[in-house]
Structures are given as structure tokens and as C-alpha cells.
Write a protein that holds these residues in place. Structure first.
Motif, PDB file in Angstrom:
ATOM      1  N   LEU A 100       0.848  -1.200   0.000  1.00  9.31           N
ATOM      2  CA  LEU A 100       0.000   0.000   0.000  1.00  9.31           C
ATOM      3  C   LEU A 100       0.882   1.249   0.000  1.00  9.31           C
ATOM      4  O   LEU A 100       0.667   2.181  -0.773  1.00  9.31           O
ATOM      5  CB  LEU A 100      -0.934  -0.001   1.211  1.00  9.31           C
ATOM      6  N   TYR A 101       1.875   1.241   0.867  1.00  6.62           N
ATOM      7  CA  TYR A 101       2.765   2.398   0.956  1.00  6.62           C
ATOM      8  C   TYR A 101       3.587   2.554  -0.319  1.00  6.62           C
ATOM      9  O   TYR A 101       3.684   3.641  -0.881  1.00  6.62           O
ATOM     10  CB  TYR A 101       3.687   2.253   2.164  1.00  6.62           C
TER      11      TYR A 101
ATOM     12  N   GLY B 240       1.926  -1.257   8.708  1.00  7.97           N
ATOM     13  CA  GLY B 240       1.214  -1.841   7.567  1.00  7.97           C
ATOM     14  C   GLY B 240       0.458  -3.097   7.942  1.00  7.97           C
ATOM     15  O   GLY B 240      -0.302  -3.616   7.127  1.00  7.97           O
ATOM     16  N   LEU B 241       0.668  -3.591   9.150  1.00  5.27           N
ATOM     17  CA  LEU B 241      -0.073  -4.758   9.630  1.00  5.27           C
ATOM     18  C   LEU B 241      -0.920  -4.345  10.824  1.00  5.27           C
ATOM     19  O   LEU B 241      -0.566  -3.432  11.571  1.00  5.27           O
ATOM     20  CB  LEU B 241       0.873  -5.867  10.111  1.00  5.27           C
ATOM     21  N   LYS B 242      -2.028  -5.052  11.025  1.00  2.00           N
ATOM     22  CA  LYS B 242      -2.735  -5.001  12.299  1.00  2.00           C
ATOM     23  C   LYS B 242      -2.602  -6.380  12.936  1.00  2.00           C
ATOM     24  O   LYS B 242      -2.547  -7.385  12.217  1.00  2.00           O
ATOM     25  CB  LYS B 242      -4.218  -4.671  12.083  1.00  2.00           C
TER      26      LYS B 242
ATOM     27  N   ASN C  65      -7.149  -3.967   5.393  1.00  3.16           N
ATOM     28  CA  ASN C  65      -5.699  -4.112   5.561  1.00  3.16           C
ATOM     29  C   ASN C  65      -5.347  -5.548   5.936  1.00  3.16           C
ATOM     30  O   ASN C  65      -6.202  -6.315   6.367  1.00  3.16           O
ATOM     31  CB  ASN C  65      -5.229  -3.179   6.684  1.00  3.16           C
TER      32      ASN C  65
END
Lengths: 340, 446
Positions: free
Chosen positions: B221-222, B261-263, B285
Motif C-alpha cells: 500500500l505504501y 502496515g499490519l494489524k 488491511n
């Protein structure tokens, strides 16, 4: 043309009439030339310090992506490794956006946050741009999986180098694709060197096109320096996938003229070797000659194409220098999709 | 010489089961290796084979008996005068001399008012996870489940029971043992907008695939300037089970929580499991769901409302208290609740916070608690070095330092690969008395 020994046996012999129209070949010539001139310009900008980090040029290999792209329909997907500028231009992504990403500017495809190896365009079906050698093969399998899941008739082109072809996950992916009959075309771009290691020092397999054979994946060696041969093989592969017969593997025998990256002096091969390839097998020169000899295209016609390409590339270089750096407000965005 | 046949343990975490059926009756001759009975656990039905030859002289536990504890005498062979012989079965592990550490469920006792979801019913964590997946798969055709043994086998831990039947082989797919390949495949599919749930048989195996989780799922995503998200769930049991040694007993909370970037969520109760997994599947996400094998069979009250869901990033105060805050997640919440019980007997009022979400961390809820209790104990099964306790303590330093009356104390697993021997394993994991001691030390009662 490549030396006889490099031409796959079944493709050897008398050249038959090219299965391509004048317009198609002219378009292919233009697209290959665009990639060539774009990469030359990128090399220049790198030398001027305008492009940083890693920069892997595609010069020499243009026929592969251009020939394959001719076989696709809108909605089909493309994914590749870090040597990705040519693939992006072939899918129709704007030269401006690619060059501005190389210079790390807000006008780049990833707003300057991805760089040379990380650009994407959902609109053009381009899924990157991946920096971990071999990882894009599993991901490309996933694009094909999505097509299979949705049963939408799309195919995924998954490009990787002969160096990546030794990665464990590549073999895992071949198995999975064959097991589930995924519409995935695995394309090994065999440019003979994985960085500085020649293919015969890295792979015990002497015919990479047969790397999918244990799983029953049909494979072909293709003269990747000949855009017509690439397209012909590509059409066979795409037809196979669209018919629901599962994956297909193409080994493109190709050659990169430049080093692995801008910082590679390429001491592992002789200047003569490179020179010989350029003189005898260059995909653009071959197409140019064919256009003039067989299709009656004139120098003046080609000059128009050359000028168009030059203008696009110059415009992209100008844009890539004028476009501002991303604002600091971009630093901490796009980490997670905000949940509404 | 006679022998007795004992109720066998059919998995490392089994403590009891149902004696479903006797295939022999008293007086029958049995041969070594012959199937004599069937045993049901909440996961599976297994066959019990005779070890020795002889005549089955007595059946001590009739068929249909529920909750037969492991090592209970279930039959006698040749008069039963000899040494006890547990009947073996596939994957038999000798029953631990004492119950697995922290395997005792604590009754959930909600202290903070959360949204009232109406009626509840008792269900296992296993059922809650299954229901969460089924609900989301019914609601969204883009959601599918892949993993090893998830379809025909119904899940290695029976989490996906019934899903193949309901959703068919395209949406519930068995994968070959090829974590790197199928994880990358799922991530690629998620790039196109599909919403895969990837089950790892245990999170230990996710290390085969961690490059795809970090480099592909969490960063794209980034790297794409916001163009290409990855709506995917990675779930499976995490941390120690019981007697499965170093390569199968590791906590990945700190590993995954490290990465932007992770949950990362880690449910304790059935309500956590259902509410968090549903939220994870709906989240656009990549979300890591760290479950716990020992909790799978434990029952908790869980809301029955069709739309029940929890918010990722919110902790839950499971028990209110005023003297010390104990922060835990996953199965360690059970231990924290037990510790609070013991501390209450000693006149110390402990507040127990169930993190639920490891990243993002609900620092606000923890800090609010510390502002009240002025003392902090963190509890986790994982290693201490750069662990979740370290992160919680540091965040409290940054947000509520002036409210601390004692340095925070960590209770963690020991800094060692997990030993196999029962006594050593027990020592390597957090123990109840350590939590009680930690709470006493920060309240200066020691």
C-alpha cells in the motif's frame, strides 16, 4: 539473430512468412524503441544524480514484454521483479509517471514512495514492481488465482529472471498453478546472468522451459530477441490459459546489454560478448530491417516514429525534474487503509 | 498377567473426552493393534487400539460417558492385575502429570460496560471462530478460506468444521504443505480485491511465508502510494500449546506487531474471537489473528446478535481494580484473572486489561487504568526481549510516567527455546505465583 546454438531446435530452420501485419510490427517497433530510449534517458539521469538507489535497466530485452503484451486483452494482468520499467511502458503506463517515480517525485506512480522497483497501475493491470527475487512469482500466481476464482477468463503474466527461477517458492507456485489449473503464464526472462552469476553456474537445469515439466506444465524456449517469435509463443500460451487448461511456461532467451544495475560494471562478461549480441541480435534493429525490407516502410516513416518516441522521453525527463518532491505530509500516509 | 486400559490423550492439549462407543464387550478376546473403542473430543473422533493381547475382563466406563479424564481406567484386560497401560492412538502424548500451564479457564467477568449486544450464549472459542468466518463468507462472496487441512479434514484443529459443506471447494480450499507459495498466492489474490483468510496450521509455520506477509502484504500500500491495498487475514494458533517443544511453541505477537502496515489482534474469549475475526475479515488491511490452541475448546459467553463485531484497536477491562493494572492478551488473560482473584484474597485490588489488539495498541485504556492504579504489570507468554510487555511499559512511560508509583514489571516466558520436558516447560512459561509476586512487588507488599 542469435547464434544457431541458442535458437531452440524446434524453432530453427527456414523462416516462414512473419505472422504479423505491418501496423502491428510498426507498433511493436515503436514500443520497443520507447523502452530503449526511456532506459537510456534513465541511465543518463542516474549518472547526473537525479535518480537514486537501485536502477535496473531493461535495454536489450524489449522484445519480450512488447511481444507478450500484444497477446493480452484489457483486464489481463502483468507482474514482474525489480527490472520493471519496460513492463510498465509496455502495459501502457505513462512515461512521465514512471520517470517521475525514478526521480522520487510526487508526480510518480507511487508519489515518489516506491521508486524504480515499486510501481503499480491497477488501471493498466500492472501489479508491480517487486524487489524480492522470486516473490512476484507467488504473487502472480495469486493474480491468476483471482481470475480462476472469479472465472472471468483473464490471464496473468508472471515474469521472472533465470536467477529467480531457482527460488523455492517458484517451484511451489508451479505446483499450485498446475494443481488448480490457474491461468498463469510463467515467463522466464533468461538474460544469462543473475547479477554476476551465469545461468550455468546457478542452475543445474539446462533447459529452463522444462522446469514445469514435473507438474505437466507445457514449456517452450523462445527467441526472446525476436518480437515476432515472442508474440507467436505468447499467443499459444494465452490460448492455452484462456481455454482453462492451466499454466504455461515460456523461457525467453534474451540478453541485457547493461549491467545488473547501474552500479554493476559487468566484469563477468567480455565487452565483445555484449557487442556481438548488439550487432547480431538486437530486437529493434531486426524489426527495423524487417519493416523496411518486407513491409516497405521508409526511412522517413521510421524517422517520424523515432521523433515521437524521443519527444515522449524528453517530456518524461522534463516532467520528472519539474515535478516536486512529495510533501512531508506524504511521509506517514498510505500505511494503512483508513477504516471508515 | 493382566493390565488396565487407561483413557488415552489423543492430542497434546486433550484433558478429557467422551467414550463414544465400545467395539468389544466384556469377555471378548482382543489382539494387539485391534480397535477396541472410539473416543470423541471436541475436535475429532479417534479410535483406541489395544496394546496387549488378552481377554477384556471388564469395561469400567460405559459407552456414551462424557468428560472422561485422560488416564482414567476404562477397562481391564485379563483381570487387570498388571501395570496400567494407556492405549495408544495416533499422536498420543503422555498425559501431563499436572494440567497444562494456564489451561484453567477463568469465568469471564466483564467490568467495563461495552456496547450491550443483548443476549449471549455459551460457546467455545473454536465455534466462535468458525461462526465468524461463516458469517462473513455468507455476506461477501470475495471472502474465502485457504490453508492446510481446512476443507476435507475440517481443520487441523477443527476450526473450519462444516465450512466446506456450506461454501464448496472453491471457497474453502485445502493447500499442499507449501506455506511460502500459498501465502504469496493469497496476497496476490488480495491485490485484486479478493479477501482471503489464510489459516496457518500454527503460526510457527508462518515463518516459511513471513517474507510475503511483511514485504508483500504489509508494504505494498505504501510503496504504491496508496493504490494497492491488501485485504487479507492470516490466522491460526500462536504460542505454546503443551509439550510440543521449541519449534511449535513460539509467540509471534512481537514479530508481527513490529511492522507498520499490519494489524495484529489476539483474542482471549469466544466473544473476542468472534468479534475480532469478523472485524479482521472486513478490514481492508492485512490483519494477523493470533489464536491459542488451548483456548479453542474453552467456553465463554458470547453475544448471539447477528451483527456482533468488535473494533480493532480497543482493549477491554475484564476486571476493575484500584491497586495495580495487569495487562495481558490471549491465554494469559486467564492467568491474569486468576492472579486478580488471589490478590483480592490478599487485599490487593487488581485491574485486568485484555489487550485484544496488539497493533494498534490501546494505550489510552492502559494509561487511564495506570492513572488510577499507579502500578503496571505486563503478562505474556512470549520472550521478554523486545516483547509486548516492553512496548506497553515504554508507551506508559511516554504517556503516564508521572502517574507511576513503581517501575513497571514484566512477567514473560523465559528467554529460552521451549523445552519439551514437562517440568521445564512449566518453568519456561509464566506462572500464576509470578504474576501475584509481580503485583505484590509493584504495590510494595513484598
Amino acid at each position: 539473430m542469435p547464434q544457431a546454438a541458442e535458437i531452440p531446435a524446434k524453432r530453427r530452420g527456414k523462416a516462414k512468412a512473419p505472422a504479423i501485419s505491418r501496423d502491428e510490427l510498426q507498433r511493436a517497433y515503436r514500443d520497443m524503441l520507447l523502452i530503449r530510449r526511456f532506459e537510456e534517458k534513465a541511465g543518463q539521469l542516474y549518472g547526473m544524480g537525479l535518480i537514486g538507489g537501485f536502477c535496473h535497466l531493461y535495454i536489450g530485452q524489449e522484445a519480450v514484454v512488447v511481444g507478450m503484451q500484444m497477446c493480452l486483452k484489457p483486464g489481463d494482468q502483468v507482474i514482474t521483479s525489480y527490472r520493471d520499467h519496460g513492463h510498465m511502458l509496455a502495459t501502457g503506463m505513462e512515461a512521465r509517471g514512471v520517470m517521475a517515480e525514478l526521480t522520487g517525485r510526487i508526480g510518480g506512480y507511487s508519489k515518489g514512495k516506491g521508486g524504480s522497483m515499486h510501481m503499480f497501475s491497477r488501471e493498466k493491470g500492472f501489479y508491480g514492481g517487486h524487489g524480492i527475487v522470486g516473490a512476484q512469482v507467488s504473487l502472480g500466481n495469486g493474480l491468476a488465482f483471482a481470475n480462476w476464482y472469479r472465472q472471468d477468463g483473464r490471464v496473468a503474466l508472471t515474469y521472472f529472471g533465470e536467477g529467480a527461477s531457482n527460488q523455492g517458492q517458484v517451484f511451489e507456485s508451479l505446483n499450485l498453478a498446475a494443481l488448480f489449473k490457474l491461468p498463469c503464464i510463467f515467463i522466464i526472462e533468461n538474460n544469462k546472468y543473475g547479477m554476476g552469476t551465469s545461468v550455468d553456474r546457478a542452475s543445474a537445469s539446462r533447459d529452463l522451459s522444462q522446469n514445469g515439466a514435473p507438474w505437466g506444465i507445457p514449456g517452450e524456449q523462445v527467441n526472446g530477441m525476436d518480437v515476432i517469435a515472442v508474440r507467436e509463443a505468447g499467443e499459444r500460451a494465452v490460448a492455452h490459459c484462456r481455454a482453462g487448461k492451466g499454466p504455461y511456461l515460456l523461457e525467453m532467451k534474451t540478453y541485457r546489454y547493461r549491467g545488473h544495475s547501474m552500479s554493476d560494471p559487468a566484469k563477468y562478461r567480455t565487452r565483445e560478448e555484449v557487442q556481438k549480441m548488439r550487432e547480431t541480435s538486437d530486437c529493434i534493429e531486426t524489426a527495423r530491417k524487417l519493416l523496411m525490407d518486407d513491409f516497405g516502410v521508409t526511412e522517413a516513416d521510421l524517422k517520424l516514429i523515432d521523433d515521437e518516441v524521443k519527444a515522449i522521453v524528453q517530456d518524461s525527463a522534463d516532467f520528472a525534474q519539474e515535478s516536486p518532491e512529495p510533501p512531508e505530509s506524504e511521509l506517514m500516509t498510505d500505511i494503512l487503509v483508513e477504516v471508515g | 498377567m493382566g493390565a488396565v486400559i487407561l483413557m488415552p490423550a489423543l492430542s497434546p492439549t486433550m484433558t478429557e473426552g467422551k467414550l463414544a462407543r465400545w467395539l468389544k464387550k466384556a469377555g471378548d478376546k482382543v489382539k494387539s493393534g485391534e480397535v477396541i473403542a472410539e473416543i470423541e473430543t471436541d475436535k475429532a473422533t479417534m479410535e483406541v487400539e489395544a496394546v496387549d493381547e488378552g481377554v477384556l475382563t471388564a469395561i469400567l466406563v460405559p459407552e456414551g460417558t462424557e468428560n472422561v479424564a485422560v488416564n482414567t481406567m476404562i477397562a481391564e484386560l485379563d483381570g487387570g492385575t498388571g501395570g496400567a497401560k494407556a492405549a495408544p492412538a495416533p499422536m498420543v502424548a503422555p498425559a501431563p502429570a499436572s494440567p497444562a500451564p494456564a489451561s484453567v479457564p477463568a469465568a469471564p467477568r466483564a467490568a467495563t460496560p461495552e456496547k450491550d449486544w443483548g443476549p449471549t450464549k455459551s460457546m467455545t472459542v473454536r465455534e466462535a471462530l468458525r461462526d465468524a468466518m461463516a458469517a462473513e463468507m455468507r455476506a461477501d462472496a470475495d471472502v474465502f478460506l485457504i490453508g492446510e487441512e481446512v476443507a476435507q479434514y475440517q481443520g487441523a484443529y477443527k476450526i473450519s468444521q462444516g465450512l466446506l459443506e456450506e461454501f464448496g471447494p472453491r471457497r474453502v480450499m485445502d493447500m499442499p504443505i507449501t506455506e511460502h507459495g500459498f501465502t504469496g498466492m493469497a496476497v496476490g489474490a488480495a491485490f485484486t480485491g479478493l479477501k482471503p483468510i489464510v489459516e496457518f496450521m500454527t503460526f510457527n509455520f508462518s515463518m516459511q511465508a513471513i517474507d510475503q506477509i511483511i514485504n508483500s502484504a504489509s508494504k505494498t500500500l505504501y510503496m504504491s502510494g496508496g493504490q494497492l491495498g491488501c485485504p487479507i487475514v492470516f490466522r491460526g494458533p500462536n504460542g505454546a500449546a503443551s509439550r510440543v517443544a521449541a519449534q511449535h511453541s513460539q509467540c509471534y505477537a512481537s514479530w508481527y506487531a513490529h511492522c507498520p502496515g499490519l494489524k495484529v489482534v489476539s483474542p482471549w474469549s469466544a466473544a473476542d474471537a468472534k468479534g475480532l475475526l469478523r472485524a479482521a475479515i472486513r478490514d481492508p488491511n492485512p490483519v494477523i489473528v493470533l489464536e491459542n490452541e488451548i483456548l479453542y475448546g474453552q467456553s465463554f459467553e458470547c453475544p448471539t446478535a447477528d451483527d456482533f463485531i468488535l473494533e480493532i484497536g480497543k482493549a477491554k477491562v475484564e476486571r476493575e481494580g484500584s491497586d495495580v493494572t495487569i495487562v495481558a492478551f490471549s491465554i494469559m488473560v486467564s492467568m491474569a484473572m486468576q492472579a486478580a482473584e488471589k490478590l483480592a484474597e490478599q487485599g490487593i485490588s487488581a485491574e485486568v486489561i485484555n489487550l485484544r489488539s496488539i497493533r494498534p495498541l490501546d494505550t489510552e485504556t492502559i494509561a487511564a487504568s495506570v492513572r488510577k492504579t499507579n502500578r503496571l504489570v505486563t503478562l505474556e507468554e512470549g520472550w521478554p526481549y523486545a516483547g509486548i510487555g516492553a512496548e506497553v511499559a515504554m508507551q506508559i512511560m511516554e504517556t503516564a510516567f508521572d502517574h507511576l508509583d513503581a517501575p513497571p514489571v514484566r512477567v514473560t516466558g523465559l528467554d529460552v527455546p521451549m523445552p519439551y520436558a514437562a517440568n521445564l516447560e512449566k518453568l519456561a512459561l509464566p506462572r500464576l505465583e509470578q504474576v501475584v509476586e509481580a503485583a505484590r512487588s509493584v504495590t510494595y507488599r513484598r
